[in-house]
Design a protein around this motif. Sequence first.
Motif, PDB file in Angstrom:
ATOM      1  N   UNK A 272      41.093  33.191  16.044  1.00 43.87           N
ATOM      2  CA  UNK A 272      39.813  31.975  16.497  1.00 43.87           C
ATOM      3  C   UNK A 272      40.819  31.518  17.695  1.00 43.87           C
ATOM      4  N   UNK A 273      41.583  31.417  17.459  1.00 43.00           N
ATOM      5  CA  UNK A 273      42.382  31.227  18.587  1.00 43.00           C
ATOM      6  C   UNK A 273      42.140  31.028  20.283  1.00 43.00           C
ATOM      7  N   UNK A 274      42.457  32.780  20.014  1.00 46.90           N
ATOM      8  CA  UNK A 274      41.785  33.759  21.034  1.00 46.90           C
ATOM      9  C   UNK A 274      40.401  33.506  22.026  1.00 46.90           C
ATOM     10  N   UNK A 275      39.659  33.653  20.780  1.00 45.60           N
ATOM     11  CA  UNK A 275      38.271  34.075  20.860  1.00 45.60           C
ATOM     12  C   UNK A 275      37.933  32.191  21.379  1.00 45.60           C
ATOM     13  N   UNK A 276      38.586  30.981  21.174  1.00 44.50           N
ATOM     14  CA  UNK A 276      38.077  29.749  21.636  1.00 44.50           C
ATOM     15  C   UNK A 276      38.793  29.788  22.786  1.00 44.50           C
ATOM     16  N   UNK A 277      39.574  30.371  23.752  1.00 41.96           N
ATOM     17  CA  UNK A 277      40.135  30.880  24.747  1.00 41.96           C
ATOM     18  C   UNK A 277      39.123  31.464  25.800  1.00 41.96           C
TER      19      UNK A 277
ATOM     20  N   UNK B  57      55.063  20.263  36.363  1.00 38.74           N
ATOM     21  CA  UNK B  57      53.965  20.200  34.808  1.00 38.74           C
ATOM     22  C   UNK B  57      53.996  19.610  34.104  1.00 38.74           C
ATOM     23  N   UNK B  58      52.731  19.881  33.289  1.00 36.39           N
ATOM     24  CA  UNK B  58      52.102  19.142  32.601  1.00 36.39           C
ATOM     25  C   UNK B  58      51.528  19.392  30.996  1.00 36.39           C
ATOM     26  N   UNK B  59      52.204  17.992  30.348  1.00 37.74           N
ATOM     27  CA  UNK B  59      51.588  18.492  28.813  1.00 37.74           C
ATOM     28  C   UNK B  59      50.758  17.790  28.648  1.00 37.74           C
ATOM     29  N   UNK B  60      49.742  19.102  27.721  1.00 41.57           N
ATOM     30  CA  UNK B  60      48.402  18.681  27.432  1.00 41.57           C
ATOM     31  C   UNK B  60      48.745  19.112  25.334  1.00 41.57           C
ATOM     32  N   UNK B  61      48.436  18.263  24.974  1.00 35.57           N
ATOM     33  CA  UNK B  61      48.054  18.696  23.124  1.00 35.57           C
ATOM     34  C   UNK B  61      47.140  19.584  22.823  1.00 35.57           C
ATOM     35  N   UNK B  62      47.444  20.997  22.326  1.00 32.89           N
ATOM     36  CA  UNK B  62      46.002  21.242  21.919  1.00 32.89           C
ATOM     37  C   UNK B  62      46.196  22.731  21.103  1.00 32.89           C
ATOM     38  N   UNK B  63      45.812  22.492  19.977  1.00 32.38           N
ATOM     39  CA  UNK B  63      45.649  22.928  18.701  1.00 32.38           C
ATOM     40  C   UNK B  63      45.153  24.087  19.307  1.00 32.38           C
ATOM     41  N   UNK B  64      44.934  25.534  19.680  1.00 36.09           N
ATOM     42  CA  UNK B  64      44.243  26.415  20.085  1.00 36.09           C
ATOM     43  C   UNK B  64      42.915  26.654  18.693  1.00 36.09           C
ATOM     44  N   UNK B  65      43.234  26.080  17.072  1.00 39.62           N
ATOM     45  CA  UNK B  65      42.169  26.861  16.676  1.00 39.62           C
ATOM     46  C   UNK B  65      41.043  25.420  16.259  1.00 39.62           C
ATOM     47  N   UNK B  66      41.725  24.459  17.447  1.00 40.09           N
ATOM     48  CA  UNK B  66      40.380  23.678  16.897  1.00 40.09           C
ATOM     49  C   UNK B  66      39.530  23.600  18.522  1.00 40.09           C
TER      50      UNK B  66
END
Length: 261
Positions: free
Chosen positions: A117-122, A58-67
């Motif tokens: 928006x977070x889902x749209x970008x995903x 497991x690896x951590x990555x910072x991600x604001x899904x709205x960005x």
Amino acid sequence: MDAPTAASHGSRVLVTGAARGIGAACAARFVARGATVYVSDVDDEGGRAVADSLGPSAHYLHLDVASEAEWDACVQTIEADGGRLDVLVANAGAAHRADIADTSLADFRRMLDINLVGTFLALKNANTAVKSGGSVITVSSLRGILATAKLGAYGASKFGVRALTRVAALELAERGIRVNSVCPGSIDTDITGSEDFADHDVAGYVRTIPMQRRGTTADVADAVVFLAGSESSYITGTDLVVDGGLAAGARTPTHTSGQKA
Ligand SMILES: NC(=O)c1ccc[n+]([C@@H]2O[C@H](COP(=O)([O-])OP(=O)(O)OC[C@H]3O[C@@H](n4cnc5c(N)ncnc54)[C@H](O)[C@@H]3O)[C@@H](O)[C@H]2O)c1
């Protein structure tokens, strides 16, 4: 079309909003199945703690899904680390509870930003970041199926998640990528911990659930893993409701309290 890969040994999985709750349970389930999992969140401390607890896969990555910029950076990091993903779980979300009349425009926009928006970008990134044969799972809600008083902003975002999921399923099918939603009912997590949920009658709510209990994060993780794996290889563009039977319909009221009709 390639055979679906997914929740198996050696697969590569990104889970958004995985610092706690449903996302953390999904990350743990994929690691237990031998996957490499990218645990992402805006909560860096919580996300790192989850990744550390799950070991070297497991690896951590910072991600604001709205960005959009943060999605770009996250996808680049994952690709540089070993190529495309087999599974993307668009789980990050937040809730807000108020009548529409009492919902500020800022809160309405915050719900749409994180959840929709977070889902749209995903889904937009899935086109290039997910392998042919891969699987994308979005997390909508029972409240994205049943309109619910005081959940206008949240419900609008979650109805929208289901719409986007189906469109993405149509558009990505020719690349062999399946896209489905899970729609959890009431799951015991911190999402309802804010002040706006303080007067929510959880015990009363549970009495309306046919199975007479709230769901667990493991209940939802099981559904996500099913949609990620080859056991669901001909399923795309659908919603998997995980709600103890609440959306199935209603029981007929009787004069005898406590007895089922
Ligand atoms: N708990 C429930 O009853 C329930 C029911 C239906 C649907 N859901 C959905 O399940 C998903 C997970 O919810 P949960 O119950 O585990 O909630 P939770 O609050 O425990 O976890 C949500 C996670 O998302 C993260 N997050 C919030 N905003 C983010 C952003 N902009 N970018 C990245 N991460 C962000 C939070 O930091 C947190 O780690 C949400 O989409 C939620 O709407 C939950």
